[in-house]
Design an enzyme around this catalytic site. Structure first.
Site: not given
Ligand code: PLP
Length: 385
Positions: A331, A74, A157
């Site tokens: 969430c 993130t 995801n």
């Molecule tokens: N991008 C994708 C495709 C994800 O599945 C996730 C987490 O679910 C993230 C970004 C965010 O990752 P992080 O938890 O390391 O911030």
């Protein structure tokens, strides 16, 4: 032999910490010094960070000097999704952000772009990016105002669908754009090679590949063009992300990356389990609706609806029976929202959908155990209980 008391089918939310990642973390836990310190203790801490940088770079065939460690994916997304870039000392402006409608919220939120400078591009009903639609919007980009910045996930995801990132890249480059790829779900499960230049930046997360939570990276193809730092201060990470690095977290992230690189072939076994699971669900509940079927998908993901039962109810029933699964996307608060991915695909499912995401820790016994319990739940759903 008695079965496991809990079975984990939620690897896309977070993969369990790998044994070798845990061992790597424990091994450096007593290094007290700051990795920026110049004394011997500091150098020891710095060597841990350097090794992790090499290991993470190797996972995507990057130059280690182009890895910027962050607190997670993130934060890496927030760093990359800014209008303000620089090439050496010269500022470079990204005047508009183009985001895939089925992206994770961390990119969908648009980083520090103003709402009026962001634009979504669509996916088709199979979850794949609608390439002609993307081409149309990017071709209309006003280059006089600055460059187009395009962001898209490599693998979804929720559905697990794998995007045609090379084609997207060609299209972005043909329109003199900059391409950020959220490779969080693809990393460690699919080969990724940033040295081909398909992406200008990759977003990675430690905890999706069996490392600890709280670590991630933005990996650049070249460090000539870099986003202005999001966090300024002591100038760590070559000035791209200030704040003292965590050698413990990064040792775990690095080890997980190395493990992932060396065990890429094992995902074929996971794909086999996933196919058995999918077939079993279809046999038990033939009216189940599977999403992104027939498309290239991650080897571990199933996303489906069970008519007659809300996804939340199914998830709770499965939880009570010992299975960790996710309804749609979880969430941060633990509450469950309607899946924006399904909405982007134009799917209207009153029940919502449930995601089963497997990993290297799952076995054939887990699958048969699941199918046994699921059959009873599906029976109840069919009888309207
Ligand atoms: N991008 C994708 C495709 C994800 O599945 C996730 C987490 O679910 C993230 C970004 C965010 O990752 P992080 O938890 O390391 O911030």
């Amino acid at each position: 032999m008695a079965g496991k008391s809990r079975i984990y089918f939620d690897y896309n939310a977070s993969a369990p910490l790998l044994d070798d990642a845990r061992a790597a973390m424990i091994a450096v836990m007593d290094i007290d010094a700051n990795p920026s310190s110049v004394h011997a203790e500091g150098r020891k801490a710095r060597a841990v960070v350097k090794k992790a940088r090499r290991q993470v770079a190797a996972l995507v065939n990057a130059n280690p000097d182009h890895v910027v460690f962050t607190s997670g994916a993130t934060e890496a997304a927030a760093l990359a999704l800014t209008p303000h870039y620089s090439m050496g000392r010269a500022p470079v402006n990204m005047s508009r952000l183009y985001v895939c409608a089925a992206d994770h919220p961390c990119t969908l939120e648009g980083g520090s772009f103003r709402a009026e400078d962001r634009m979504l591009f669509p996916v088709r009903d199979n979850g794949l990016v609608d390439l002609p639609a993307l081409e149309q919007v990017v071709a209309l980009h006003d280059h006089a105002a600055g460059l187009p910045l395009v962001v898209c996930h490599f693998a979804n995801n929720e559905t697990g669908v794998i995007q045609p990132v090379d084609e997207i890249s060609r299209l972005v480059k043909a329109n003199r754009g900059v391409f950020v790829v959220d490779a969080v779900q693809a990393a460690g499960r699919l080969p990724i090679d940033i040295s081909t230049g398909f992406a200008d930046y990759l977003i990675l997360s430690s905890h999706k590949i069996g490392g600890p939570k709280g670590a991630g990276a933005l990996v650049a193809f070249s460090d000539l063009l870099m986003p202005m730092p999001l966090i300024r201060g002591g100038g760590q990470e070559r000035g791209h992300r200030s704040g003292t690095e965590s050698p413990v977290n990064l040792a775990g992230f690095g080890q997980a990356a190395e493990h992932a690189l060396n065990s890429m072939d094992e995902w074929q076994d996971v794909a086999h389990l996933r196919d058995q699971l999918e077939e079993g669900i279809r046999e038990v509940a033939p009216t189940s609706v599977f999403y992104a079927q027939g498309e290239k998908r991650l080897p571990n993901t199933i996303f489906f609806s069970l008519p007659g039962m809300k996804a939340e109810t199914l998830q709770i029933a499965l939880d009570l029976d010992g299975f960790a699964t996710s309804p749609g996307s979880a969430c941060s608060s633990g509450k469950v929202g309607a899946s924006h991915v399904l909405a982007a695909m134009g799917v209207q499912s009153g029940e919502g959908a449930i995601r089963l995401s497997l990993g290297l820790g799952n076995s054939a016994a887990d699958v048969s155990d699941f199918l046994q319990k699921f059959a009873k739940i599906a029976e109840r759903a069919a009888s309207g209980e």
